[in-house]
Enzyme design. Structure first.
Site, PDB file in Angstrom:
ATOM      1  N   HIS A 153       0.768  -1.175   0.066  1.00 31.85           N
ATOM      2  CA  HIS A 153      -0.075  -0.141  -0.120  1.00 31.85           C
ATOM      3  C   HIS A 153       0.626   1.099   0.152  1.00 31.85           C
ATOM      4  CE1 HIS A 153      -3.654   2.406   0.827  1.00 31.85           C
ATOM      5  NE2 HIS A 153      -2.732   3.032   1.704  1.00 31.85           N
ATOM      6  N   HIS A 168       3.073   6.052  -1.484  1.00 27.89           N
ATOM      7  CA  HIS A 168       3.932   7.062  -0.683  1.00 27.89           C
ATOM      8  C   HIS A 168       5.190   6.915  -1.009  1.00 27.89           C
ATOM      9  CE1 HIS A 168      -0.299   8.326   0.867  1.00 27.89           C
ATOM     10  NE2 HIS A 168      -0.126   7.227   1.117  1.00 27.89           N
ATOM     11  N   LYS A 211      -5.132  10.095  -8.171  1.00 30.00           N
ATOM     12  CA  LYS A 211      -4.499  10.340  -7.030  1.00 30.00           C
ATOM     13  C   LYS A 211      -4.715  11.832  -6.664  1.00 30.00           C
ATOM     14  CE  LYS A 211      -2.598   9.143  -2.922  1.00 30.00           C
ATOM     15  NZ  LYS A 211      -3.433   8.136  -2.060  1.00 30.00           N
TER      16      LYS A 211
END
Length: 277
Positions: A153, A168, A211
Site C-alpha cells: 500500500h 507514498h 490520486k
C-alpha cells in the site's frame, strides 16, 4: 511509552543517519503548477511536462536498499480484489531488502531506540515483527482475496474503487512516470526543506486512475521511510505523529489495519505518509 520530546529527538537522529538519501542535484523536479488542495479532487491537468526532470539513477539506485526496493516493486498486483501470490523468489527479495535495510545506520538507530525503550527483546525480534507488520498479507476486499499489505500500500500503491490508494514512495512515482504509466497533474504543497528529503503533495493519474492528493518524501532512502513510518506506527498509531527533520516540524499520519491480526492480536500497517497542509 514514548514522549513527544523523544519522538522529535529520535526522528532527528534518523534524519541525520540517512547517508543514502539524495544529495543536491541528484534529483531535479519540475513542479510547474501549484493548486489549492481544495481543488485537487477535480483531477485537472495543469502540467505539460513530467515531474522528474532528472534522477541520478546510476548513483542512487546502485545503493543496496534502493536496488532491493526496486526489485520488490514488480511483485505486486495493484488492483484490490486480486490475490497476491508470493513466490519463493519474491520471498527471497523481501529478505534481501530487509537484510540491506538492517545494515544501515538509519535502522540501527531505530533498533537501538526500540531496544532501549523495552519494546523488543532483541534486534531479531524487532526485525521479525517489522516484517509481519509491513509484509503480512490481509484483505482490502472484504475477505475476497489476500490482496494487500502495508508495504504494498505505502511503497507500491493500489487501485481501489476506481482511485489510486496509498503510493507514498518517490521511487515508485519516478518508476511509474519513467514507464509512461503516471501523468503528473500539479502539486498542492512543497515543504520548507531546502535539502532532501523534502515533503511534496501532488496530484497525478496512474494509468488513468486519479490520486487527488498524495504526500511523499522526495529524495529519502527506503530505509528512512520505513524507519520513520515504523517509529510513528509504534509510538502514535492511528493519529498524527509529531516529528522533527533537519530542524523543521513534520507530521506523519499512520493507520493500523483493524479487520485481521497477526501473532498475539498485533495489527498490520494499513498506511503511513507525511501530512501536507
Amino acid at each position: 511509552s514514548i514522549s513527544d520530546n523523544e519522538l522529535k529527538e529520535v526522528s532527528e537522529q534518523l534524519y541525520a543517519a540517512d547517508g543514502n538519501r539524495a544529495a543536491s542535484g541528484q534529483i531535479v523536479l519540475d513542479l510547474q503548477y501549484e493548486i489549492a488542495a481544495s481543488k485537487a479532487s477535480a483531477g485537472q491537468d495543469y502540467a505539460s511536462n513530467r515531474l522528474f526532470k532528472y534522477v541520478a539513477e546510476a548513483t542512487l539506485f546502485a545503493k543496496p536498499t534502493f536496488a532491493r526496493l526496486l526489485a520488490l516493486l514488480d511483485n505486486y498486483e495493484e488492483r484490490t480484489g486480486y490475490s497476491e501470490t508470493l513466490t519463493s523468489e519474491e520471498e527471497q527479495e523481501v529478505e534481501a531488502f530487509l537484510e540491506a535495510v538492517f545494515q544501515t545506520s538509519v535502522m540501527a538507530t531505530l533498533t537501538s531506540f526500540f531496544l532501549n525503550k523495552g519494546l523488543y527483546s532483541s534486534t531479531k525480534a524487532f526485525r521479525a515483527d517489522l516484517k509481519e507488520m509491513w509484509f503480512g498479507l490481509y484483505s482490502r476486499s472484504s475477505g475476497a482475496a489476500l490482496d494487500s499489505s502495508g508495504f504494498e500500500h505505502v511503497f507500491h500503491g493500489e487501485i481501489k474503487n476506481g482511485k489510486v490508494s496509498g503510493c507514498h514512495s518517490w521511487v515508485q512515482l519516478y518508476e511509474l512516470e519513467k514507464d509512461g504509466e503516471l501523468n503528473y497533474l500539479s502539486y498542492s504543497y512543497d515543504g520548507p526543506w531546502t535539502a532532501f528529503p523534502d515533503v511534496l503533495a501532488l496530484q497525478y493519474r496512474w494509468n488513468g486512475y486519479l490520486k487527488s492528493i498524495g504526500s511523499v518524501f522526495v529524495g529519502s532512502s527506503p530505509e528512512f521511510d520505513l524507519a520513520l513510518y515504523t517509529l510513528c506506527y509504534k509510538a502514535r498509531p492511528d493519529q498524527k505523529c509529531e516529528v522533527s527533520l533537519g530542524g523543521e516540524a513534520a507530521q506523519i499520519q499512520t493507520y493500523s489495519w483493524t479487520s485481521s491480526f497477526y501473532g498475539d492480536n498485533q495489527r498490520y500497517v494499513a498506511s503511513s505518509y507525511p501530512v501536507s497542509p
